[in-house]
Design a protein around this motif. Structure first.
Motif, mmCIF file in Angstrom:
data_model
loop_
_atom_site.group_PDB
_atom_site.id
_atom_site.type_symbol
_atom_site.label_atom_id
_atom_site.label_comp_id
_atom_site.label_asym_id
_atom_site.label_seq_id
_atom_site.Cartn_x
_atom_site.Cartn_y
_atom_site.Cartn_z
ATOM 1 N N GLU A 272 0.785 -1.306 0.161
ATOM 2 C CA GLU A 272 -0.176 0.017 -0.346
ATOM 3 C C GLU A 272 0.763 1.338 -0.142
ATOM 4 O O GLU A 272 0.621 2.005 -0.793
ATOM 5 C CB GLU A 272 -0.801 -0.130 1.356
ATOM 6 C CG GLU A 272 -1.972 -0.811 0.865
ATOM 7 C CD GLU A 272 -2.953 -0.767 2.278
ATOM 8 O OE1 GLU A 272 -2.284 -0.554 2.971
ATOM 9 O OE2 GLU A 272 -4.559 -2.112 2.363
ATOM 10 N N GLY A 273 2.239 1.606 0.207
ATOM 11 C CA GLY A 273 2.922 2.504 0.756
ATOM 12 C C GLY A 273 2.591 3.138 1.552
ATOM 13 O O GLY A 273 1.389 3.111 2.587
ATOM 14 N N SER A 274 2.788 4.462 2.101
ATOM 15 C CA SER A 274 2.373 5.589 2.810
ATOM 16 C C SER A 274 0.758 6.400 2.521
ATOM 17 O O SER A 274 1.299 7.228 1.685
ATOM 18 C CB SER A 274 2.957 6.247 3.490
ATOM 19 O OG SER A 274 3.003 6.852 4.236
ATOM 20 N N CYS A 275 0.070 5.291 3.510
ATOM 21 C CA CYS A 275 -2.265 6.332 3.062
ATOM 22 C C CYS A 275 -2.749 6.233 4.213
ATOM 23 O O CYS A 275 -2.058 5.067 4.753
ATOM 24 C CB CYS A 275 -1.806 5.719 1.804
ATOM 25 S SG CYS A 275 -2.324 3.672 1.908
ATOM 26 N N ASP A 276 -3.782 6.162 4.408
ATOM 27 C CA ASP A 276 -4.603 6.029 5.403
ATOM 28 C C ASP A 276 -4.984 4.169 5.464
ATOM 29 O O ASP A 276 -5.015 4.460 6.752
ATOM 30 C CB ASP A 276 -5.963 6.978 5.212
ATOM 31 C CG ASP A 276 -5.354 8.227 4.964
ATOM 32 O OD1 ASP A 276 -4.322 8.444 5.601
ATOM 33 O OD2 ASP A 276 -6.361 9.268 4.928
ATOM 34 N N LYS A 277 -5.236 4.035 3.859
ATOM 35 C CA LYS A 277 -5.629 2.685 4.086
ATOM 36 C C LYS A 277 -4.157 1.932 4.923
ATOM 37 O O LYS A 277 -4.479 0.799 5.562
ATOM 38 C CB LYS A 277 -5.252 2.271 2.867
ATOM 39 C CG LYS A 277 -6.827 2.034 2.154
ATOM 40 C CD LYS A 277 -7.069 1.302 1.210
ATOM 41 C CE LYS A 277 -7.403 0.823 0.484
ATOM 42 N NZ LYS A 277 -7.055 0.404 -1.318
ATOM 43 N N GLN A 278 -2.769 2.306 4.814
ATOM 44 C CA GLN A 278 -1.920 1.450 5.498
ATOM 45 C C GLN A 278 -2.180 1.582 6.493
ATOM 46 O O GLN A 278 -1.555 0.788 8.110
ATOM 47 C CB GLN A 278 -0.439 2.232 4.738
ATOM 48 C CG GLN A 278 0.594 1.223 4.700
ATOM 49 C CD GLN A 278 1.672 1.662 5.704
ATOM 50 O OE1 GLN A 278 2.479 3.113 4.871
ATOM 51 N NE2 GLN A 278 2.903 1.247 4.522
ATOM 52 N N GLU A 279 -2.782 2.659 7.808
ATOM 53 C CA GLU A 279 -2.408 2.843 9.189
ATOM 54 C C GLU A 279 -3.314 1.988 8.988
ATOM 55 O O GLU A 279 -3.322 1.236 10.458
ATOM 56 C CB GLU A 279 -2.981 4.943 9.454
ATOM 57 C CG GLU A 279 -2.226 5.702 8.750
ATOM 58 C CD GLU A 279 -1.199 5.259 9.956
ATOM 59 O OE1 GLU A 279 -1.680 5.255 11.052
ATOM 60 O OE2 GLU A 279 -0.072 5.193 9.964
ATOM 61 N N GLU A 280 -4.528 1.520 8.349
ATOM 62 C CA GLU A 280 -5.457 1.029 9.359
ATOM 63 C C GLU A 280 -5.003 -0.358 8.964
ATOM 64 O O GLU A 280 -5.240 -0.972 9.910
ATOM 65 C CB GLU A 280 -7.189 0.770 7.803
ATOM 66 C CG GLU A 280 -8.085 1.230 8.462
ATOM 67 C CD GLU A 280 -9.269 1.054 7.362
ATOM 68 O OE1 GLU A 280 -9.372 2.179 6.752
ATOM 69 O OE2 GLU A 280 -9.811 -0.426 7.180
ATOM 70 N N THR A 281 -4.947 -0.600 8.123
ATOM 71 C CA THR A 281 -4.235 -2.440 7.565
ATOM 72 C C THR A 281 -2.753 -2.333 9.169
ATOM 73 O O THR A 281 -3.255 -3.375 9.578
ATOM 74 C CB THR A 281 -2.826 -2.049 6.438
ATOM 75 O OG1 THR A 281 -4.361 -1.651 5.816
ATOM 76 C CG2 THR A 281 -2.730 -4.286 6.093
ATOM 77 N N LEU A 282 -2.481 -1.483 9.433
ATOM 78 C CA LEU A 282 -1.318 -1.516 10.601
ATOM 79 C C LEU A 282 -1.967 -1.528 11.941
ATOM 80 O O LEU A 282 -1.954 -2.431 12.556
ATOM 81 C CB LEU A 282 -0.901 -0.469 10.350
ATOM 82 C CG LEU A 282 0.445 -0.366 11.883
ATOM 83 C CD1 LEU A 282 1.577 -1.517 11.345
ATOM 84 C CD2 LEU A 282 1.393 1.669 12.012
ATOM 85 N N GLY A 283 -3.159 -1.387 12.139
ATOM 86 C CA GLY A 283 -4.582 -1.488 13.684
ATOM 87 C C GLY A 283 -4.458 -2.999 13.257
ATOM 88 O O GLY A 283 -5.049 -3.293 14.737
ATOM 89 N N GLY A 284 -4.996 -3.169 12.189
ATOM 90 C CA GLY A 284 -5.279 -4.830 12.338
ATOM 91 C C GLY A 284 -4.524 -5.258 12.562
ATOM 92 O O GLY A 284 -5.029 -6.421 13.420
#
Ligand SMILES: C[S@@+](CC[C@H](N)C(=O)[O-])C[C@H]1O[C@@H](n2cnc3c(N)ncnc32)[C@H](O)[C@@H]1O
Length: 287
Positions: free
Chosen positions: A45-57
């Motif tokens: 995903e690279g650096s983006c809001d989606k990546q933050e969500e995946t990290l939380g997951g």
């Protein structure tokens, strides 16, 4: 822990792999396919809001995987049995943002949901921990200029939980009296901050990989929260530090370890301790 009966363990002392500490990433990925898939997705995903969500997951799944063990521990503990979890928080730079993953808070959250009663915890201050980040000097951040420096993590947690109310004993229970500690020990052990130094001088590569805790940690916890003849459980055995101490203190022991490479070390430790052992029964399960 299918092979362990309900209400058959008196104390759990353990240190699990710490979520979001790099050295344990691969093990979590091996254990849970969903974690592995999310890591791959995050790297894509690279650096983006989606990546933050995946990290939380990923972080949540790692703790859910540990929570299965806390849940089984609850089942096998006797009423009034105690669970001690040594865990450190993690700091990490992800997506260019330095952040804290408060592992201790997640463990408390899961254990309380399972039904454990939280008890006052211990902060293990490790004098050997040097403030370091990516090999750069002492404190994290921008020299002496506020406000972007970070506090160094120099304590780990020893979280303490109990299954229900206090354990009951018959008056003058001989094992309980045989297991008593001194006033000096009580004054030192039942305080919130423990300064305990790692004792091992020379560690093999496998031992370093386990991030073993010093014997003094399980020794104190077993003397504080169990009596001679009790059964102690360590679901994340590593090099077998708890097993060795349990044998020395006349506690029976059940241990689990997923990494077969540790077997040799555990056997060596166990063998060396046998002579000093107070006749404890030891069971090592390699999953
Ligand atoms: C922090 S280390 C424990 C170190 C140990 N206290 C000692 O003194 O050596 C965590 C251990 O848990 C093991 N482990 C991780 N996941 C596991 C699982 N699902 N079942 C059993 N062991 C596991 C790892 O291989 C590692 O040895």
């Amino acid at each position: 822990m299918d092979d362990v009966d309900d209400r058959s363990v008196h104390l759990m002392v353990t240190s699990p792999p710490y979520p979001m500490i790099e050295m344990w990433d691969q093990q979590f990925r091996n254990i849970d396919e969903k974690i592995d898939q999310l890591w791959t997705k995050m790297n894509r995903e690279g650096s983006c809001d989606k990546q933050e969500e995946t990290l939380g997951g990923i972080y949540n799944l790692m703790h859910e995987s540990l929570a299965q063990v806390w849940s089984e521990t609850y089942r096998v503990l006797v009423d009034g049995g105690i669970a001690c979890v040594n865990i450190g928080d993690a700091t990490r730079n992800i997506n260019g943002i330095f952040r804290l993953f408060p592992n201790h808070a997640k463990v408390v959250e899961h254990c309380e949901k399972i039904g454990f009663v939280s008890l006052p915890y211990i902060l293990w201050r490790k004098p050997t921990t040097k403030p370091k980040y990516k090999g750069k000097g002492a404190f994290l951040g921008s020299g002496m200029l506020p406000p972007n420096a970070y506090v160094t993590l120099d304590c780990e947690f020893i979280l303490i939980f109990r299954k229900g109310g206090p354990r009951r004993f018959t008056p003058k229970d001989p094992a309980r009296y045989e297991s008593r500690y001194t006033k000096q020990e009580r004054d030192k052990w039942f305080t919130q901050i423990w300064d305990v130094i790692g004792t091992k001088q020379f560690l093999s590569e496998v031992e370093r990989r386990a991030a073993a805790f010093p014997e003094e940690i399980p020794r104190r916890l077993m003397r504080m929260f169990s009596v001679v003849g009790d059964t102690v459980l360590d679901p994340f055995l590593g090099t077998g530090t708890t097993l060795k101490v349990a044998m020395e203190l006349g506690r029976n022991m059940i241990g689990y370890e997923i990494d077969k490479e540790f077997k040799r070390i555990v056997e060596r430790e166990t063998h060396a301790t046998k002579a000093k052992s107070l006749g404890a029964k030891v069971e090592l399960v390699n999953r």
